[in-house]
Motif scaffolding. Structure first.
Motif, PDB file in Angstrom:
ATOM      1  N   LEU A  17       2.186  30.993  10.471  1.00 43.38           N
ATOM      2  CA  LEU A  17       3.516  31.346   9.968  1.00 43.38           C
ATOM      3  C   LEU A  17       3.430  32.211   8.719  1.00 43.38           C
ATOM      4  CD1 LEU A  17       5.373  27.921  10.447  1.00 43.38           C
ATOM      5  CD2 LEU A  17       5.746  30.020  11.732  1.00 43.38           C
ATOM      6  N   THR A  18       2.349  32.037   7.921  1.00 46.48           N
ATOM      7  CA  THR A  18       2.233  32.786   6.667  1.00 46.48           C
ATOM      8  C   THR A  18       1.403  34.047   6.822  1.00 46.48           C
ATOM      9  OG1 THR A  18       0.303  31.446   6.067  1.00 46.48           O
ATOM     10  CG2 THR A  18       2.490  30.693   5.296  1.00 46.48           C
ATOM     11  N   ARG A  22       0.532  39.822  12.979  1.00 46.88           N
ATOM     12  CA  ARG A  22       1.099  39.078  14.086  1.00 46.88           C
ATOM     13  C   ARG A  22       0.075  38.806  15.189  1.00 46.88           C
ATOM     14  NH1 ARG A  22       4.521  36.274  11.764  1.00 46.88           N
ATOM     15  NH2 ARG A  22       6.417  37.291  11.014  1.00 46.88           N
ATOM     16  N   ILE A  23      -0.897  39.646  15.335  1.00 47.85           N
ATOM     17  CA  ILE A  23      -1.907  39.397  16.365  1.00 47.85           C
ATOM     18  C   ILE A  23      -2.710  38.150  16.001  1.00 47.85           C
ATOM     19  CG2 ILE A  23      -3.976  40.303  17.478  1.00 47.85           C
ATOM     20  CD1 ILE A  23      -2.802  43.085  17.187  1.00 47.85           C
ATOM     21  N   GLU A  24      -3.112  38.071  14.691  1.00 47.01           N
ATOM     22  CA  GLU A  24      -3.828  36.884  14.238  1.00 47.01           C
ATOM     23  C   GLU A  24      -2.932  35.654  14.308  1.00 47.01           C
ATOM     24  OE1 GLU A  24      -5.485  37.536  10.410  1.00 47.01           O
ATOM     25  OE2 GLU A  24      -6.735  39.229  11.023  1.00 47.01           O
ATOM     26  N   MET A  46       4.764  31.219  18.684  1.00 49.65           N
ATOM     27  CA  MET A  46       3.969  32.257  19.319  1.00 49.65           C
ATOM     28  C   MET A  46       4.875  33.262  20.045  1.00 49.65           C
ATOM     29  SD  MET A  46       0.670  31.902  21.830  1.00 49.65           S
ATOM     30  CE  MET A  46       1.537  30.982  23.092  1.00 49.65           C
ATOM     31  N   ALA A  47       5.939  32.759  20.672  1.00 53.79           N
ATOM     32  CA  ALA A  47       6.876  33.643  21.365  1.00 53.79           C
ATOM     33  C   ALA A  47       7.569  34.587  20.386  1.00 53.79           C
ATOM     34  CB  ALA A  47       7.910  32.826  22.125  1.00 53.79           C
ATOM     35  N   LEU A  51       7.463  38.672  20.255  1.00 52.06           N
ATOM     36  CA  LEU A  51       8.658  39.516  20.165  1.00 52.06           C
ATOM     37  C   LEU A  51       8.523  40.535  19.048  1.00 52.06           C
ATOM     38  CD1 LEU A  51      11.533  36.922  20.766  1.00 52.06           C
ATOM     39  CD2 LEU A  51      10.872  38.810  22.261  1.00 52.06           C
ATOM     40  N   ASP A  52       7.899  40.102  17.923  1.00 51.85           N
ATOM     41  CA  ASP A  52       7.704  41.043  16.821  1.00 51.85           C
ATOM     42  C   ASP A  52       6.809  42.195  17.243  1.00 51.85           C
ATOM     43  OD1 ASP A  52       9.329  39.587  15.209  1.00 51.85           O
ATOM     44  OD2 ASP A  52       7.716  38.517  14.168  1.00 51.85           O
TER      45      ASP A  52
END
Length: 484
Positions: A17-18, A22-24, A46-47, A51-52
């Motif tokens: 979350l932090t 986004r891939i990681e 994860m979804a 989306l991001d």
């Protein structure tokens, strides 16, 4: 051991979350979900990360797994459904733009099952069904949508487009009119209006073709279709009024013609033609009352007709005939003379005038007004020099005035026209002696009555056509060039 795995899974989740990458983050959420597969929030996170990255298919797959986990744990789905349904719908629109119709329909049905608002959902489902060839299903979806949301203009427009594909301009027009009431500046309205007007022109052309073939019933059907599609076209309504008149539906014809006459968009165009046809219809109504001996009502109708076409010679003669039947000789003569001024060669009009003068002359003789009688018969002779009875009756009026020479001249003229007239023969034989006045009564003018019988019947006179003399009612011949 389970607590340790859950703690490690929570650590991976919080780190994901932090993490700005986004891939990681997706990798960390995946690890967390692997360690604690029954926790739906890890999959949800994860979804969102997918989306991001605009990986919509992966996000949709992950959300389906989240839905399964939530249902398995009997968790409330309110917020999840709201979020997921929006994503499913959005993905369905993307698929629809890519013409992946079947997949798009699946997305829309999933969004619908999660409670996505029905307004847009039914529209998209209708589009999918239409693209897949399920036209009936598309129309059914739109009917259900309109029933729930009658103010949704897009639903009417889409349904109008479907009806256009089905070549049904009348249903297109109904939906177009409703959509225009709701949204006057919708971008789809001009194209629908253009299609409706094209079909209206088609029906107007078919109307003209049928009129030229004198197929008036068929022409009326096409004309009705054109008016239904373009109710503001006064020319088509004028044509329908003319057709209805030709088909003897005079009440409806008059209604159409009066509407056209009151149309402010028309200006003065076709004013004379409209007035002529309105006058012709009132004339026909007058003829019907005349044939039933309703002379006063017939006069009223003929007068109304003349208010629209004051120079119509036939209507003037018709009204004059009614006045004659009511013995309103002065009014009858006024109308007959007005008609005669329009056509000096009108034999029938001259005969009618002479008969009126003849009746007045006989009435004067019966009252002993011999001078007035001689003047009146002079007027009768001026309009009909072939009637020997007028000369005989004028001779009698001269005889009672003591003007023997004038009486003899008229009797000679009478016998020249009809040598078998025994009354004239008897009177001329006694002209040399003093007339015997006591008990002398006017004889019945039998030959005048016979002369009247020789004329066409009043009904025929009333109904005589303006031009061809065929006995048809006086009405203009339909010509499409008059209107179109």
């Amino acid at each position: 051991m389970n607590d340790l795995l859950k703690t490690q899974a929570l650590h991976y989740n919080n780190h994901g979350l932090t993490n700005p990458d986004r891939i990681e983050s997706i990798a960390l959420f995946s690890k967390a979900s692997f360690l604690d597969p029954k926790e739906p929030s890890y999959m949800w996170h994860m979804a969102e990360a997918q989306l991001d990255l605009a990986d919509m298919p992966a996000a949709i797959t992950t959300l389906r797994k989240v839905e399964y986990l939530l249902k398995s744990s009997n968790s409330k789905l309110g917020y999840f459904n709201k979020r997921a349904s929006h994503l499913f719908f959005q993905h369905g629109e993307i698929l629809l733009d890519q013409f992946r119709i079947q997949e798009a329909a699946g997305m829309f049905y999933m969004a619908k099952s999660m409670g996505y608002p029905l307004q847009r959902m039914h529209l998209k489902l209708a589009v999918c069904k239409m693209c897949l060839g399920d036209i009936d299903g598309a129309i059914q979806s739109l009917y259900e949508l309109i029933q729930c949301f009658p103010e949704l203009a897009d639903a009417y427009i889409l349904r109008a487009r479907i009806h256009r594909l089905l070549e049904n301009p009348f249903l297109v027009n109904l939906d177009y009119l409703r959509a225009r009431e709701l949204v006057q500046d919708h971008s789809a309205l001009p194209d629908l209006r253009r299609y409706i007007l094209e079909r209206a022109v088609f029906y107007r052309n078919k109307t003209s073709e049928q009129i030229q073939r004198k197929q008036y019933s068929s022409a009326l059907w096409y004309c009705n279709q054109a008016i239904e599609l373009d109710s503001k076209d006064w020319r088509t309504q004028l044509t329908r009024g003319m057709l209805l008149s030709e088909l003897q539906d005079y009440d409806d014809a008059l209604e159409d013609l009066q509407i056209v006459k009151a149309n402010s968009d028309r200006g003065n165009e076709k004013e004379m033609l409209i007035n002529q046809h309105i006058a012709a219809i009132y004339n026909k109504f007058g003829v019907l009352f005349f044939q039933r001996k309703g002379y006063e009502e017939a006069i009223r109708l003929f007068s109304t007709a003349l208010s629209y076409s004051s120079l119509d010679r036939i209507i003037l003669k018709n009204r004059a005939e009614c006045f004659y039947r009511l013995k309103e000789y002065t009014l009858a003569l006024q109308d007959f003379f007005t008609a005669l001024e329009m056509d000096k060669s009108d034999t029938d009009c001259n005969l009618r005038i002479s008969l009126i003068y003849g009746d007045q002359g006989l009435n004067a003789i019966s009252k002993g007004w011999y001078f007035e009688a001689s003047q009146t018969f002079t007027n009768a002779i001026a309009h009909n020099k072939e009637n020997g009875d007028f000369y005989y009756e004028r001779a009698r009026s001269y005889y009672f005035q003591g003007e023997i020479d004038k009486a003899r001249e008229d009797l000679i003229q009478c016998l020249d026209l009809d040598e078998t007239n025994t009354k004239a023969q008897g009177l001329i034989s006694i002209l040399s002696g003093k007339p015997y006045m006591d008990g002398f009564q006017p004889m019945k003018p039998e030959k005048i009555a016979k002369q009247l019988e020789k004329l066409s019947s009043p009904e025929d006179t009333i109904a005589r056509a303006r031009t061809d003399g065929t006995g048809a009612l006086a009405v203009h011949t339909l010509d499409p060039s008059d209107v179109f």
